[in-house]
Design an enzyme around this catalytic site. Structure first.
Site, PDB file in Angstrom:
ATOM      1  N   ARG A  27      11.663  -6.635   5.754  1.00 13.63           N
ATOM      2  CA  ARG A  27      11.580  -5.223   5.350  1.00 13.63           C
ATOM      3  C   ARG A  27      12.521  -4.349   6.185  1.00 13.63           C
ATOM      4  O   ARG A  27      12.642  -4.531   7.391  1.00 13.63           O
ATOM      5  CB  ARG A  27      10.131  -4.753   5.557  1.00 13.63           C
ATOM      6  N   LYS A  66       0.830  -1.218   0.000  1.00 12.70           N
ATOM      7  CA  LYS A  66       0.000   0.000   0.000  1.00 12.70           C
ATOM      8  C   LYS A  66       0.864   1.268   0.000  1.00 12.70           C
ATOM      9  O   LYS A  66       0.572   2.212  -0.712  1.00 12.70           O
ATOM     10  CB  LYS A  66      -0.943   0.019   1.219  1.00 12.70           C
ATOM     11  N   ARG A 110      -9.808   0.022   9.216  1.00 20.21           N
ATOM     12  CA  ARG A 110      -9.291  -1.299   9.581  1.00 20.21           C
ATOM     13  C   ARG A 110     -10.388  -2.190  10.149  1.00 20.21           C
ATOM     14  O   ARG A 110     -10.144  -3.353  10.429  1.00 20.21           O
ATOM     15  CB  ARG A 110      -8.210  -1.170  10.655  1.00 20.21           C
ATOM     16  N   ARG A 167      -0.442  -9.221  13.541  1.00 21.34           N
ATOM     17  CA  ARG A 167      -1.031  -8.172  12.686  1.00 21.34           C
ATOM     18  C   ARG A 167      -1.834  -8.813  11.550  1.00 21.34           C
ATOM     19  O   ARG A 167      -2.903  -8.310  11.172  1.00 21.34           O
ATOM     20  CB  ARG A 167       0.073  -7.275  12.106  1.00 21.34           C
ATOM     21  N   ARG A 193      11.247  -1.900  11.523  1.00 24.12           N
ATOM     22  CA  ARG A 193      10.160  -1.376  12.355  1.00 24.12           C
ATOM     23  C   ARG A 193       9.954  -2.277  13.564  1.00 24.12           C
ATOM     24  O   ARG A 193      10.077  -3.498  13.466  1.00 24.12           O
ATOM     25  CB  ARG A 193       8.850  -1.337  11.528  1.00 24.12           C
TER      26      ARG A 193
END
Ligand code: AMP
Length: 215
Positions: free
Chosen positions: A126, A16, A92, A170, A159
């Site tokens: 990531r 996204k 969400r 998540r 992160r």
């Protein structure tokens, strides 16, 4: 003509953020992202909102959703001053989707589809630039120099919520709360489902075409 109102949906790691950057550059809209807004205000005191924890950080580090009242206020404020936007990371859950329909109308609703194991692989590998936010990956998108951003020379970091345990939580939260939001929008004329497992440039070609045909 006024600038488009675009919603981009998809699981954490679906791309996204990357696609939103392209949308901003091409369509001149604002990027409204609850994840970035919350990361910039992780230690904000929200105890007066009658929440379980006192700061967004405690929800985020567990991979849980920050309470609706906090997030709704952020989005309402951001959308009120935006002339065209791509909204990323919100809604969400169905309550947020209802709230959003009170705030604004939508021209384009994009859903990026990616398989769960691919998402785990993408998120745990990531690395994000602390300066400009550009994403890299330890296997698929390595920077020229380890730990240094190719775009701006900033430092790359992982992160706090990209560890495997939090990533799985998540994704579970996404399945439970956010998949119903996608089901809620599916079937509308504004809605387009995009194969998010293609190469990023091919995903972008599909995203751009979907926006152009709806605006
Ligand atoms: P993201 O960068 O979109 O993956 O968001 C990171 C974290 O911020 C999420 O795991 C949630 O804890 C929180 N968050 C972001 N957007 C929302 C939202 N719309 N509702 C509740 N929590 C959110």
């Amino acid at each position: 003509m006024s600038k488009p109102h675009i919603l981009i949906l998809g699981a954490p790691g679906a791309g996204k953020g990357t696609q939103s950057k392209h949308i901003v550059e091409t369509f001149g809209v604002e990027h409204v992202t609850t994840g970035d807004a919350l990361r910039a205000n992780k230690d904000m005191d929200i105890s007066d909102m009658d929440t379980e924890y006192d700061t967004p950080r405690e929800y985020m580090d567990r991979g849980e959703l920050v309470p609706d009242a906090v997030v709704n206020a952020i989005v309402e404020e951001a959308l009120s001053s935006a002339d065209g936007y791509v909204l990323d990371g919100y809604p969400r859950n169905l309550e947020q989707a209802e709230e959003l329909s009170e705030m604004t109308d939508l021209d384009v609703i994009l859903s990026l589809d990616v398989d769960t194991e691919e998402l785990v692989d993408r998120l745990t590998g990531r690395r994000v630039c602390t300066e400009c936010g550009t994403n890299f990956h330890v296997k698929y998108s390595q920077p020229e120099e380890e730990g240094v951003c190719d775009e701006c020379g900033g430092e790359l970091h992982q992160r706090d919520d990209d560890t495997e345990e939090t990533v799985r939580e998540r994704l579970r939260v996404f399945e439970e709360n956010t998949q119903p939001v996608i089901d809620f929008y599916e079937g509308r004329d504004e809605f387009a489902s995009i194969d998010g497992e293609q190469a990023p440039d091919d995903v972008w070609a599909d995203v751009k075409a979907a926006i152009e045909s709806r605006t």
